[in-house]
Design a protein around this motif. Structure first.
Motif, mmCIF file in Angstrom:
data_model
loop_
_atom_site.group_PDB
_atom_site.id
_atom_site.type_symbol
_atom_site.label_atom_id
_atom_site.label_comp_id
_atom_site.label_asym_id
_atom_site.label_seq_id
_atom_site.Cartn_x
_atom_site.Cartn_y
_atom_site.Cartn_z
ATOM 1 N N PHE A 1 59.075 47.179 12.926
ATOM 2 C CA PHE A 1 58.656 46.409 11.767
ATOM 3 C C PHE A 1 57.318 45.732 12.060
ATOM 4 O O PHE A 1 56.886 45.663 13.217
ATOM 5 C CB PHE A 1 59.717 45.358 11.418
ATOM 6 C CG PHE A 1 61.031 45.946 11.011
ATOM 7 C CD1 PHE A 1 61.248 46.375 9.721
ATOM 8 C CD2 PHE A 1 62.066 46.077 11.934
ATOM 9 C CE1 PHE A 1 62.458 46.910 9.338
ATOM 10 C CE2 PHE A 1 63.281 46.617 11.573
ATOM 11 C CZ PHE A 1 63.475 47.042 10.264
ATOM 12 N N PRO A 2 56.656 45.248 11.029
ATOM 13 C CA PRO A 2 55.400 44.505 11.272
ATOM 14 C C PRO A 2 55.635 43.324 12.212
ATOM 15 O O PRO A 2 56.747 42.841 12.376
ATOM 16 C CB PRO A 2 54.993 44.048 9.860
ATOM 17 C CG PRO A 2 55.639 45.036 8.940
ATOM 18 C CD PRO A 2 56.928 45.410 9.585
ATOM 19 N N LYS A 3 54.532 42.854 12.810
ATOM 20 C CA LYS A 3 54.556 41.743 13.757
ATOM 21 C C LYS A 3 55.331 42.086 15.037
ATOM 22 O O LYS A 3 55.847 41.217 15.731
ATOM 23 C CB LYS A 3 55.191 40.492 13.121
ATOM 24 C CG LYS A 3 54.532 40.052 11.821
ATOM 25 C CD LYS A 3 53.089 39.625 12.044
ATOM 26 C CE LYS A 3 52.454 39.112 10.747
ATOM 27 N NZ LYS A 3 51.054 38.676 10.943
ATOM 28 N N ASN A 4 55.409 43.401 15.354
ATOM 29 C CA ASN A 4 56.012 43.875 16.600
ATOM 30 C C ASN A 4 57.501 43.563 16.726
ATOM 31 O O ASN A 4 58.009 43.319 17.828
ATOM 32 C CB ASN A 4 55.270 43.310 17.811
ATOM 33 C CG ASN A 4 53.862 43.833 17.920
ATOM 34 O OD1 ASN A 4 53.574 44.971 17.522
ATOM 35 N ND2 ASN A 4 52.964 43.014 18.439
ATOM 36 N N PHE A 5 58.212 43.578 15.622
ATOM 37 C CA PHE A 5 59.665 43.440 15.667
ATOM 38 C C PHE A 5 60.296 44.830 15.803
ATOM 39 O O PHE A 5 59.803 45.820 15.242
ATOM 40 C CB PHE A 5 60.188 42.747 14.408
ATOM 41 C CG PHE A 5 59.967 41.261 14.405
ATOM 42 C CD1 PHE A 5 60.834 40.412 15.071
ATOM 43 C CD2 PHE A 5 58.873 40.719 13.730
ATOM 44 C CE1 PHE A 5 60.624 39.035 15.073
ATOM 45 C CE2 PHE A 5 58.656 39.338 13.718
ATOM 46 C CZ PHE A 5 59.543 38.501 14.400
ATOM 47 N N LEU A 6 61.421 44.902 16.533
ATOM 48 C CA LEU A 6 62.100 46.185 16.777
ATOM 49 C C LEU A 6 63.598 46.000 16.597
ATOM 50 O O LEU A 6 64.213 45.111 17.195
ATOM 51 C CB LEU A 6 61.806 46.693 18.188
ATOM 52 C CG LEU A 6 62.524 47.979 18.626
ATOM 53 C CD1 LEU A 6 62.061 49.162 17.777
ATOM 54 C CD2 LEU A 6 62.287 48.250 20.105
ATOM 55 N N LEU A 7 64.190 46.868 15.776
ATOM 56 C CA LEU A 7 65.636 46.887 15.573
ATOM 57 C C LEU A 7 66.191 48.193 16.134
ATOM 58 O O LEU A 7 65.717 49.277 15.785
ATOM 59 C CB LEU A 7 65.971 46.770 14.083
ATOM 60 C CG LEU A 7 67.455 46.931 13.711
ATOM 61 C CD1 LEU A 7 68.271 45.770 14.271
ATOM 62 C CD2 LEU A 7 67.627 47.028 12.193
ATOM 63 N N GLU A 8 67.200 48.085 17.012
ATOM 64 C CA GLU A 8 67.831 49.262 17.591
ATOM 65 C C GLU A 8 69.352 49.127 17.512
ATOM 66 O O GLU A 8 69.890 48.021 17.640
ATOM 67 C CB GLU A 8 67.421 49.440 19.061
ATOM 68 C CG GLU A 8 65.951 49.747 19.253
ATOM 69 C CD GLU A 8 65.600 49.920 20.722
ATOM 70 O OE1 GLU A 8 65.100 50.999 21.082
ATOM 71 O OE2 GLU A 8 65.827 48.963 21.500
#
Length: 467
Positions: A368-375
Motif C-alpha cells: 500500500f502507499p506509504k510503504n505499508f505491507l499486508l501479508e
C-alpha cells in the motif's frame, strides 16, 4: 604429440579429524502395573544411571588426476579411515535407600575400533555435451569389538568392491540429464553394537548386537531438468532406486504382558523406489504461473517378530497443483494436494488400512502507499481413514501488517498474528514393522508479536538483526 599444462594434472591431499564426548546421568524410577492371566502385579524400577560416550575419527586421503588425452583422464585415489568409539554404561539399583547394587544386565563397557583402507580408480571422458565416468573402489574393513565388562572380543575382517558410474548429458545449456549408479556402505552405531540392555523405557527394551555388519547399498538415480530463463518455464523429473544388502533391521519379541524386546540384526533384500515429475508454466509475461507436480514412493522392508519373518510394504503418493499470481504491488497463490498412502504387513492384517490426507493453501501479499505491507497465509488440512480421534481437519491462519521507514527502507515495524483460529496441530502416521501408530502433536498455539527489524545494507551483502 599433445603437451599438457601442469594445471591439467591435479594432486589433492585431505585430512579430517572429529572428536566428541558425552556424559549422561540420572535416575530411572517407574512403577508399572501389569494385568495378565487374571493376575495383577507391580513392576518397579529405581536405578541410578551414568553414561560416557566417546567418539573420534581420523580420515586421510590422496587423489591424483592424470590427463591421457584432451578428452580422457584417469583418477587414482587412496583413503584411510580410523574410527574409535567407546561407550560405558553403569546402572545401580536402590537397596535400602542407597544406590549401591550393580545391575550387571544393564552395565557394560564397550569399545568399537574400525580401520578401513580403500583404493580407487576412475576413468573420465568429457566432451562439450557429455561427461562420463566409470570406476571402482576396493576396500578392506577390519573391526574389533571389545567387551571390557565380559572380556569378550569379536573381530571382523572382510573385503568388498564399490563400483560406480555417472553420465551427464547436456542437450543444451538449459536442458540436462544426469544418470548415476553408486554403491555405499553404512556402519552400525556403537549403541546398535554394544551387547547390553537399554531400559530407558521399561516397556520397550533395546539390546545391542556386536555381530552386526556394515550395510551395502546399490543406488540408481536419474534426474532431468529443463528451464528457460526468458519465459520462466521449468520442468523437472527424477527417479531413484535403492537396494540394500546387510541392511540393519530389528528382531522384536513380546512377552506375556506385552513388553517389547528389540535387537538390531542384518537382513537382505530391502529396497525402495521413488519418482517425481513437475513443471512450472508461466502465462501473461510471468504474471500467472501454474505448477502441477506428482510424487510417489514404494518400499519393502524385512524384520522379525517373535522369530517369524515380517515383510512390510509401504506405498505413498502425492498429487499437487500450485497457481501463483505476481503483480507489481500484489501477489497471491493457491495450491491444493491429495496424498494417498497404503501399508501392508504380512503378520498383521489389521495394519493394512489405506489412509489419505488432502489440503488447500493460500497466501496474499499487498503493498500500500506509504510503504505499508499486508501479508496473510492459510492452510486447511483434511485427514481421512485413520484411527478414531485422528481424522482431524484443521485450519492454520497467519497474518501480518507492517511498515518500512527511511530512504533505504532498512527499518521495519510490524504486528504479526500466528494461528489466529488456534488450531495449530499436526497429525502423522508412523509405520514400523507390524505396528502402525497415529500421532497427534499440539504445536505452538495462537500468539501475537510486535516486531522491529533493522537491516544493515552494504554493496555486497545484507545482514538483518531483529529485536
Amino acid at each position: 604429440m599433445k603437451r599438457f599444462k601442469k594445471t591439467d594434472r591435479l594432486l589433492t591431499v585431505t585430512y579430517g579429524n572429529t572428536f566428541s564426548e558425552t556424559n549422561s546421568g540420572g535416575i530411572l524410577k517407574t512403577d508399572n502395573y501389569s494385568y495378565a492371566d487374571s493376575s495383577d502385579f507391580l513392576i518397579s524400577v529405581n536405578q541410578k544411571k551414568k553414561g560416557l560416550n566417546n567418539n573420534q575419527s581420523h580420515i586421510a586421503g590422496v587423489s591424483y588426476i592424470e590427463p591421457i588425452t584432451k578428452k580422457i583422464k584417469i583418477e587414482a585415489s587412496y583413503d584411510f579411515m580410523y574410527y574409535n568409539s567407546k561407550q560405558n554404561k553403569l546402572a545401580l539399583n536402590n537397596i535400602g535407600g542407597e544406590y549401591n547394587q550393580l545391575d550387571s544386565t544393564l552395565t557394560n563397557n564397550f569399545i568399537n575400533v574400525k580401520q578401513i583402507n580403500r583404493a580407487g580408480l576412475k576413468f573420465i571422458y568429457e566432451v562439450k555435451k557429455m561427461r562420463f565416468t566409470i570406476g571402482t573402489k576396493a576396500r578392506n574393513v577390519f573391526v574389533n569389538n571389545n567387551n571390557l565388562f565380559t572380556n569378550q572380543r569379536i573381530t571382523q575382517n572382510f573385503n568388498n568392491v564399490l563400483p560406480f558410474s555417472t553420465i551427464r548429458y547436456k542437450f543444451s545449456d538449459n536442458k540436462v540429464l544426469d544418470v548415476k549408479y553408486t554403491t555405499s556402505s553404512q556402519n552400525p552405531t556403537i549403541s546398535q553394537l554394544q551387547p547390553v540392555r537399554d531400559n530407558s523405557n521399561p516397556n520397550f527394551i533395546n539390546i545391542g548386537n556386536p555381530n552386526l555388519l556394515p550395510t551395502f547399498m546399490h543406488s540408481i538415480n536419474l534426474n532431468f531438468n529443463s528451464w528457460k530463463s526468458i519465459s520462466g518455464k521449468y520442468t523437472w523429473m527424477g527417479l531413484t532406486y535403492n537396494y540394500t544388502n546387510n541392511d540393519i533391521a530389528t528382531a522384536t519379541t513380546y512377552d506375556s504382558i506385552g513388553r517389547t524386546v528389540s535387537q538390531a540384526i542384518n537382513v537382505n533384500g530391502n529396497f525402495n523406489f521413488n519418482g517425481y515429475i513437475g513443471t512450472s508454466l508461466p502465462f501473461f509475461s510471468k504474471k500467472l504461473e501454474v505448477g502441477p507436480n506428482l510424487w510417489a514412493s514404494y518400499s519393502e522392508n524385512k524384520s522379525f517378530i517373535n522369530g517369524l519373518a515380517n515383510n512390510t510394504q509401504d506405498l505413498r503418493s502425492n498429487l499437487a497443483l500450485d497457481v501463483r499470481l505476481n503483480l507489481d504491488d500484489f501477489s497471491a497463490g493457491i495450491s491444493g494436494y491429495y496424498s494417498y498412502n497404503s501399508a501392508y504387513s504380512s503378520l498383521n492384517n489389521s495394519s493394512n488400512t489405506p489412509y489419505s490426507t488432502q489440503g488447500v493453501s493460500g497466501n496474499i501479499s499487498a503493498k500500500f502507499p506509504k510503504n505499508f505491507l499486508l501479508e496473510s497465509n492459510a492452510d486447511y488440512t483434511i485427514n481421512s481413514r485413520r484411527s478414531n480421534g485422528y481424522n482431524i481437519n484443521y485450519l492454520v491462519w497467519n497474518a501480518s501488517f507492517s511498515k518500512t521507514f527511511f530512504k533505504r527502507e532498512n527499518f521495519i515495524l510490524g504486528v504479526y498474528a500466528y494461528d489466529i483460529l488456534n488450531q495449530n496441530i499436526s497429525v502423522d502416521r508412523d509405520i514400523s514393522s507390524n505396528v502402525v501408530t497415529d500421532i497427534k502433536t499440539n504445536i505452538i498455539s495462537r500468539y501475537f508479536l510486535l516486531k522491529a527489524t533493522v537491516k544493515f545494507n552494504s554493496n555486497k551483502a545484507k545482514e538483518e538483526d531483529e529485536f
